[in-house]
Write a protein that holds these residues in place. Structure first.
Motif, PDB file in Angstrom:
ATOM      1  N   ILE A  65       0.839  -1.198   0.000  1.00 48.38           N
ATOM      2  CA  ILE A  65       0.000   0.000   0.000  1.00 48.38           C
ATOM      3  C   ILE A  65       0.874   1.247   0.000  1.00 48.38           C
ATOM      4  O   ILE A  65       0.617   2.217  -0.732  1.00 48.38           O
ATOM      5  CB  ILE A  65      -0.927   0.008   1.233  1.00 48.38           C
ATOM      6  N   ALA A  66       1.934   1.233   0.794  1.00 47.64           N
ATOM      7  CA  ALA A  66       2.826   2.386   0.882  1.00 47.64           C
ATOM      8  C   ALA A  66       3.502   2.676  -0.450  1.00 47.64           C
ATOM      9  O   ALA A  66       3.711   3.838  -0.811  1.00 47.64           O
ATOM     10  CB  ALA A  66       3.882   2.149   1.963  1.00 47.64           C
ATOM     11  N   VAL A  67       3.855   1.623  -1.180  1.00 51.31           N
ATOM     12  CA  VAL A  67       4.509   1.792  -2.480  1.00 51.31           C
ATOM     13  C   VAL A  67       3.646   2.616  -3.418  1.00 51.31           C
ATOM     14  O   VAL A  67       4.127   3.480  -4.157  1.00 51.31           O
ATOM     15  CB  VAL A  67       4.816   0.410  -3.097  1.00 51.31           C
ATOM     16  N   VAL A  68       2.358   2.372  -3.399  1.00 53.40           N
ATOM     17  CA  VAL A  68       1.432   3.102  -4.268  1.00 53.40           C
ATOM     18  C   VAL A  68       1.095   4.472  -3.680  1.00 53.40           C
ATOM     19  O   VAL A  68       1.039   5.476  -4.388  1.00 53.40           O
ATOM     20  CB  VAL A  68       0.137   2.286  -4.481  1.00 53.40           C
ATOM     21  N   ALA A  69       0.886   4.497  -2.372  1.00 56.74           N
ATOM     22  CA  ALA A  69       0.376   5.713  -1.735  1.00 56.74           C
ATOM     23  C   ALA A  69       1.371   6.864  -1.766  1.00 56.74           C
ATOM     24  O   ALA A  69       0.983   8.019  -2.003  1.00 56.74           O
ATOM     25  CB  ALA A  69      -0.015   5.407  -0.285  1.00 56.74           C
ATOM     26  N   VAL A 231      20.416   5.731  -7.778  1.00 52.22           N
ATOM     27  CA  VAL A 231      20.152   6.109  -6.395  1.00 52.22           C
ATOM     28  C   VAL A 231      18.962   5.321  -5.857  1.00 52.22           C
ATOM     29  O   VAL A 231      18.955   4.866  -4.702  1.00 52.22           O
ATOM     30  CB  VAL A 231      19.901   7.631  -6.282  1.00 52.22           C
ATOM     31  N   PHE A 232      17.945   5.135  -6.704  1.00 50.97           N
ATOM     32  CA  PHE A 232      16.775   4.329  -6.339  1.00 50.97           C
ATOM     33  C   PHE A 232      17.200   2.906  -5.976  1.00 50.97           C
ATOM     34  O   PHE A 232      16.804   2.360  -4.945  1.00 50.97           O
ATOM     35  CB  PHE A 232      15.776   4.313  -7.495  1.00 50.97           C
ATOM     36  N   VAL A 233      18.004   2.277  -6.839  1.00 54.38           N
ATOM     37  CA  VAL A 233      18.449   0.898  -6.610  1.00 54.38           C
ATOM     38  C   VAL A 233      19.256   0.802  -5.318  1.00 54.38           C
ATOM     39  O   VAL A 233      19.077  -0.128  -4.514  1.00 54.38           O
ATOM     40  CB  VAL A 233      19.274   0.384  -7.804  1.00 54.38           C
ATOM     41  N   SER A 234      20.152   1.772  -5.107  1.00 58.07           N
ATOM     42  CA  SER A 234      20.976   1.762  -3.900  1.00 58.07           C
ATOM     43  C   SER A 234      20.119   1.876  -2.649  1.00 58.07           C
ATOM     44  O   SER A 234      20.307   1.128  -1.680  1.00 58.07           O
ATOM     45  CB  SER A 234      21.992   2.908  -3.955  1.00 58.07           C
ATOM     46  N   ARG A 235      19.178   2.805  -2.672  1.00 60.89           N
ATOM     47  CA  ARG A 235      18.320   2.968  -1.491  1.00 60.89           C
ATOM     48  C   ARG A 235      17.489   1.713  -1.253  1.00 60.89           C
ATOM     49  O   ARG A 235      17.316   1.277  -0.103  1.00 60.89           O
ATOM     50  CB  ARG A 235      17.405   4.183  -1.636  1.00 60.89           C
ATOM     51  N   PHE A 236      16.967   1.126  -2.326  1.00 58.25           N
ATOM     52  CA  PHE A 236      16.169  -0.094  -2.171  1.00 58.25           C
ATOM     53  C   PHE A 236      16.984  -1.190  -1.477  1.00 58.25           C
ATOM     54  O   PHE A 236      16.516  -1.838  -0.537  1.00 58.25           O
ATOM     55  CB  PHE A 236      15.684  -0.601  -3.534  1.00 58.25           C
ATOM     56  N   ALA A 237      18.214  -1.418  -1.951  1.00 59.01           N
ATOM     57  CA  ALA A 237      19.043  -2.482  -1.390  1.00 59.01           C
ATOM     58  C   ALA A 237      19.396  -2.197   0.068  1.00 59.01           C
ATOM     59  O   ALA A 237      19.399  -3.104   0.912  1.00 59.01           O
ATOM     60  CB  ALA A 237      20.310  -2.648  -2.222  1.00 59.01           C
ATOM     61  N   PHE A 238      19.683  -0.927   0.374  1.00 60.45           N
ATOM     62  CA  PHE A 238      20.044  -0.574   1.753  1.00 60.45           C
ATOM     63  C   PHE A 238      18.847  -0.738   2.682  1.00 60.45           C
ATOM     64  O   PHE A 238      18.961  -1.323   3.767  1.00 60.45           O
ATOM     65  CB  PHE A 238      20.556   0.865   1.805  1.00 60.45           C
ATOM     66  N   VAL A 239      17.696  -0.226   2.276  1.00 62.25           N
ATOM     67  CA  VAL A 239      16.512  -0.307   3.131  1.00 62.25           C
ATOM     68  C   VAL A 239      16.024  -1.751   3.244  1.00 62.25           C
ATOM     69  O   VAL A 239      15.450  -2.140   4.268  1.00 62.25           O
ATOM     70  CB  VAL A 239      15.396   0.621   2.608  1.00 62.25           C
ATOM     71  N   LEU A 240      16.260  -2.570   2.215  1.00 63.00           N
ATOM     72  CA  LEU A 240      15.915  -3.994   2.313  1.00 63.00           C
ATOM     73  C   LEU A 240      16.710  -4.647   3.445  1.00 63.00           C
ATOM     74  O   LEU A 240      16.159  -5.420   4.239  1.00 63.00           O
ATOM     75  CB  LEU A 240      16.197  -4.696   0.986  1.00 63.00           C
ATOM     76  N   LEU A 362      10.991   7.873  -5.386  1.00 65.18           N
ATOM     77  CA  LEU A 362      12.169   7.433  -4.649  1.00 65.18           C
ATOM     78  C   LEU A 362      11.769   6.753  -3.348  1.00 65.18           C
ATOM     79  O   LEU A 362      12.405   5.779  -2.922  1.00 65.18           O
ATOM     80  CB  LEU A 362      13.088   8.623  -4.355  1.00 65.18           C
ATOM     81  N   ASN A 363      10.709   7.232  -2.726  1.00 64.83           N
ATOM     82  CA  ASN A 363      10.266   6.636  -1.467  1.00 64.83           C
ATOM     83  C   ASN A 363       9.701   5.234  -1.660  1.00 64.83           C
ATOM     84  O   ASN A 363       9.524   4.499  -0.673  1.00 64.83           O
ATOM     85  CB  ASN A 363       9.242   7.537  -0.772  1.00 64.83           C
ATOM     86  N   ILE A 364       9.399   4.872  -2.924  1.00 63.21           N
ATOM     87  CA  ILE A 364       9.049   3.470  -3.187  1.00 63.21           C
ATOM     88  C   ILE A 364      10.220   2.583  -2.768  1.00 63.21           C
ATOM     89  O   ILE A 364      10.029   1.488  -2.230  1.00 63.21           O
ATOM     90  CB  ILE A 364       8.715   3.260  -4.678  1.00 63.21           C
ATOM     91  N   ALA A 365      11.427   3.072  -3.021  1.00 64.10           N
ATOM     92  CA  ALA A 365      12.619   2.316  -2.630  1.00 64.10           C
ATOM     93  C   ALA A 365      12.733   2.192  -1.120  1.00 64.10           C
ATOM     94  O   ALA A 365      13.406   1.291  -0.615  1.00 64.10           O
ATOM     95  CB  ALA A 365      13.871   2.989  -3.188  1.00 64.10           C
ATOM     96  N   GLY A 366      12.081   3.101  -0.395  1.00 61.52           N
ATOM     97  CA  GLY A 366      12.065   3.014   1.054  1.00 61.52           C
ATOM     98  C   GLY A 366      10.890   2.218   1.590  1.00 61.52           C
ATOM     99  O   GLY A 366      10.955   1.698   2.703  1.00 61.52           O
ATOM    100  N   PRO A 369      10.858  -2.383   0.223  1.00 62.66           N
ATOM    101  CA  PRO A 369      11.555  -3.423   0.988  1.00 62.66           C
ATOM    102  C   PRO A 369      10.762  -3.974   2.167  1.00 62.66           C
ATOM    103  O   PRO A 369      10.940  -5.133   2.550  1.00 62.66           O
ATOM    104  CB  PRO A 369      12.823  -2.707   1.474  1.00 62.66           C
ATOM    105  N   SER A 370       9.884  -3.162   2.730  1.00 63.79           N
ATOM    106  CA  SER A 370       9.071  -3.642   3.849  1.00 63.79           C
ATOM    107  C   SER A 370       8.050  -4.674   3.403  1.00 63.79           C
ATOM    108  O   SER A 370       7.508  -5.417   4.222  1.00 63.79           O
ATOM    109  CB  SER A 370       8.356  -2.463   4.531  1.00 63.79           C
ATOM    110  N   ALA A 371       7.781  -4.722   2.086  1.00 57.33           N
ATOM    111  CA  ALA A 371       6.942  -5.787   1.536  1.00 57.33           C
ATOM    112  C   ALA A 371       7.792  -6.949   1.052  1.00 57.33           C
ATOM    113  O   ALA A 371       7.433  -8.112   1.206  1.00 57.33           O
ATOM    114  CB  ALA A 371       6.096  -5.243   0.379  1.00 57.33           C
ATOM    115  N   VAL A 372       8.944  -6.628   0.481  1.00 55.35           N
ATOM    116  CA  VAL A 372       9.821  -7.673  -0.062  1.00 55.35           C
ATOM    117  C   VAL A 372      10.452  -8.501   1.043  1.00 55.35           C
ATOM    118  O   VAL A 372      10.511  -9.736   0.951  1.00 55.35           O
ATOM    119  CB  VAL A 372      10.909  -7.051  -0.962  1.00 55.35           C
ATOM    120  N   ALA A 373      10.923  -7.849   2.100  1.00 55.02           N
ATOM    121  CA  ALA A 373      11.592  -8.579   3.183  1.00 55.02           C
ATOM    122  C   ALA A 373      10.685  -9.635   3.819  1.00 55.02           C
ATOM    123  O   ALA A 373      11.102 -10.798   3.962  1.00 55.02           O
ATOM    124  CB  ALA A 373      12.115  -7.596   4.238  1.00 55.02           C
TER     125      ALA A 373
END
Length: 413
Positions: A65-69, A231-240, A362-366, A369-373
């Motif tokens: 939901i957060a990814v879309v919102a 930057v998107f990819v980096s943030r995604f991997a870090f937040v994951l 960009l916040n999708i990358a943040g 990960p809360s859905a992927v993890a």
């Protein structure tokens, strides 16, 4: 540069203080449930054996939901022509809706109700977050973004400590554990909203809107904006990596370290406090050094490597003291990362006219990960015979990926 009003003036300490308190409070709303309360609520309903899968469902759907919102509400904020500004309506409205969802979670008697309440909370809080993040490019000139980003980088650990302290303070009172962060955080958010110099958007300057524009709310072309994409990819991997740690921290202590359930809120509070002490010092220092040197990349790469080391230390730990060592090292890496990552991201935004939308993407990358993890973790645990050490080692590999992904960025040193 404000695209409609010329160069931005320097911000003063009063704005920075109120912005930092509000940004910290926004993080508090998300983190207090994710660090402790949500896991304990789920555990109280289904028991430890079923809790990881049920938590994965709730956290995963909420994150989806957060990814879309986030980008959606960011786009709406960019287009808002309200008399009280572009950002203020979404800050206040998001706080109220999100808090209502949190109350529903606290009072829920079943997992489906917890899920529904958490989805409502994610909708509201992501509307708030999208508007809050957009204040940085709206109000802060480039010359101050490293320092401001460094101060904002401290907000996450301060929110973590505050959240775990409030949960510990109300331990045993489920409604209090969920509601206290909303009351404390809500006060500072409303204070900032009341004082924010939020310019009204002239209807003639409102960005275009169409079905195509709606779809593009969730997209920034990697071909046209490759720096932003990396930057998107980096943030995604870090937040994951971070999401693996925070989502399963309570179960790591219960199963891997052997802690008693009654001791977990206190242990997480102490671990968060240790991490945050290091993080605050690292964040302030890295932000200042980044502005003085004019460099961003080296800090992000180094920070990601240090955070990977912290996760490998946690994977190898066999005691609570080992857990504390890992959290301290993690604070160093996380502090450096949070101090510079946001400044780097703002420096590579594709278009200043759509700052909230692009930061929402960009916040999708943040959020993702809360859905992927939670989606990945049950498989990792199943394949490793329930080993949280293996799960945290996987998180460390993800942090290494965050360091590698930032290397192709060329527009920012």
């Amino acid at each position: 540069m404000d695209p409609h009003h010329g160069p931005l003036p320097a911000v003063g300490w009063r704005f920075l203080l109120l912005y930092a308190l509000a940004y910290m409070s926004t993080s508090l709303l998300f983190l207090a449930p994710l660090l402790v309360s949500l896991a304990l609520k789920v555990n109280s309903l289904v028991g430890l054996d079923e809790a990881p899968d049920s938590l994965a469902l709730v956290a995963g759907v909420g994150a989806a939901i957060a990814v879309v919102a986030n980008p959606f509400f960011g786009t709406l904020s960019d287009r808002t022509t309200s008399r009280i500004g572009r950002r203020r309506p979404w800050i206040v409205g998001g706080l109220l809706v999100g808090s209502a969802g949190v109350v529903a979670v606290a009072l829920a008697s079943s997992i489906p109700v917890v899920l529904l309440g958490w989805c409502v909370a994610q909708l509201g809080f992501n509307a708030l977050l999208a508007a809050m993040a957009a204040v940085l490019p709206d109000r802060v000139p480039v010359s101050q973004r490293g320092v401001v980003s460094g101060v904002l980088g401290m907000c996450l650990p301060v929110a973590s400590v505050t959240g775990t302290f409030l949960v510990r303070l109300f331990n045993g009172d489920m409604l209090g554990m969920f509601l206290a962060p909303c009351v404390v955080g809500g006060f500072f958010i409303l204070l900032f909203a009341a004082s924010l110099p939020d310019r009204r958007l002239d209807p003639a300057d409102r960005p275009a809107w169409s079905v195509r524009q709606l779809v593009m709310t969730f997209w920034v072309s990697p071909r046209r904006s490759p720096e932003f994409a990396w930057v998107f990819v980096s943030r995604f991997a870090f937040v994951l990596a971070f999401a693996f740690l925070t989502t399963y921290q309570a179960y790591y202590l219960l199963d891997h370290v052997g802690s008693r359930e009654a001791a977990v809120p206190h242990q997480i509070f102490i671990g968060t406090l240790v991490q945050s002490g290091v993080l605050v010092a690292a964040s302030l220092s890295a932000g200042k050094l980044s502005d003085r040197s004019g460099r961003r990349k080296v800090f992000v790469v180094t920070a990601s490597g240090i955070y990977a080391l912290a996760l490998f230390l946690l994977a190898a730990a066999s005691s609570y003291n080992g857990y504390l060592v890992g959290m301290a090292v993690g604070g160093l890496g996380f502090g450096m990362y949070m101090a510079v990552d946001l400044a780097l991201a703002v420096d590579v935004l594709p278009d200043p006219h759509t700052a909230a939308k692009d930061l929402g993407v960009l916040n999708i990358a943040g959020a993702l990960p809360s859905a992927v993890a939670p989606a990945i973790a049950p498989s990792v645990l199943a394949l490793s015979d329930g080993s949280y050490a293996v799960l945290y080692a996987v998180a460390g590999v993800s942090a290494v990926g965050a360091a590698l992904a930032i290397l192709p960025v060329r527009r920012v040193r």
